[in-house]
Enzyme design. Sequence first.
Site, PDB file in Angstrom:
ATOM      1  N   SER A 253      56.902 -30.420  32.789  1.00 39.75           N
ATOM      2  CA  SER A 253      56.928 -31.854  32.530  1.00 39.75           C
ATOM      3  C   SER A 253      57.800 -32.188  31.328  1.00 39.75           C
ATOM      4  CB  SER A 253      55.501 -32.375  32.346  1.00 39.75           C
ATOM      5  OG  SER A 253      55.261 -32.696  31.005  1.00 39.75           O
ATOM      6  N   LYS A 254      58.618 -33.199  31.524  1.00 38.31           N
ATOM      7  CA  LYS A 254      59.539 -33.601  30.462  1.00 38.31           C
ATOM      8  C   LYS A 254      58.730 -34.074  29.255  1.00 38.31           C
ATOM      9  CE  LYS A 254      63.338 -36.472  29.178  1.00 38.31           C
ATOM     10  NZ  LYS A 254      63.383 -36.072  27.776  1.00 38.31           N
TER      11      LYS A 254
END
Length: 485
Positions: A253-254
């Site tokens: 996840s960014k």
Amino acid sequence: MKEVRTRFAPSPTGYMHIGNLRTAIYEYLIAKSQGGKFLLRIEDTDQARFVEGAIEVILKTLSIVGLKYDEGPDIGGPFGPYVQSQRKSIYKDYADKLVKLEGAYYCFCSKERLESSKKNNDSTSDPFKHMCHCKNLSVSEVSEKLKSNEPYVIRQRIPEGGTTSFHDLVYGTVTVENSELDEGVLLKSDGLPTYNFANVVDDHLMEITHVVRGSEYLSSTPKYNLLYTAFGWDIPEYIHLPPIMKTAEKKLSKREGDASFEDFISKGYLPEAIVNYIVLLGWNPGSNEEFFSLQELEKSFNTEGLSKSPAIFDLNKLKWMNGEYLRRLSLEDFNALALPYYKQVLDSKMDFKKISALLQKRTEILSEIPEKVDFLNSLPDYDIMLYVHKKMKTDVANSLNNLRAAKEAMSTIETWDLANIEENLANLISKLEVKNGQVLWPLRTALSGLESSPGGALELAELLGKTETLRRIEVGISKLTNTAS
Ligand code: GLU
């Protein structure tokens, strides 16, 4: 044999996802290992998701990691333009052609009508395609509506019965019932194509032989094959890749900082190490060798090593590999990379090269450097129990004595360099008739204030210089005196 041509076709999202970068690398390697061409195409037809500067991020990333494309938006090529928003008229022409070939139809339904017919459709197993009647409009009805400028989209026409199959190099043969495929939009009312249409038209026109992309596209690929077939075009080789996962259940996840290439670079990972690590997430080289440069992979990469099981991104392994890459650099190169990190915390009068000599073998990622060297800038407040070391046979009392003796001895050194410091302390140790550690451990502790430090007492003394060394020893002496008394 046909020339191998692959393409990296990112959507400009504003950052480079690690999974997309791996796709790009595989595409590059498939082309280069077979003497083919690798090209870059920007898929920006979803204008609602337009992000300023996003194309530059893509170009910059490819340049940093060394993926040189043979054709692309900034360098052109025989099949340009390579930005989809600049190819609008091409898609329109092909969509019209497809309508004539009965692979698509004009749909004049308003959003509202589609929504309500979706709601009123009680047979939930029936995909959307059975709800729209536009595909049954006659040619004259359609041209009437077009003439009166009714807004429309162009939808794919899916055959009523039967199945569609395709072969994937990683997943094998995939077959779906046509009744499971929806008649999605190919050309939107703004005249721009959807990905579902543009990817097929462009891959055909750009003579792409191998399509590499994420496994999330597996379920749509039968629809693409129906399009290829309707046009009478050759179908490319498909290589779908399983996702890179954080854990068995969780995606990268960014937001958590583990999905974007730029985040890794700003944390001090080397592009070469990231490339090396992610190539191995989903590809087995067929040997135990783990270190590969892009140039080596250009020769040895093959699609047989690709795997369909999702790969888990192991941050510790990447860190370790990055550390190995740092160690393999020349001292000069390491120092150049470390410099900006030293400057965050250290006075520029410090001998950075000497610090690099100590730090290079102890650093896994460059962003650790400031915290590792900060003690050189200011002595941390430390616990005197650090002086007590069983193996070194040190306690508070002998540490105090030996620090006092070291201070006296070292204050006589005239030329402050490693050789003189070493000689001075060796003389002291033999005069005191103690073990090396009984002088060097307290000294190292007094100079660093840390349980472990890059470099021992001698190197730290040299780095800190005479005045600061004697000052820190004095601090240690008074700490120990306060406790001893
Ligand atoms: N634009 C698509 C994406 O970024 C590319 C998929 C493909 O390579 O065909 O997901």
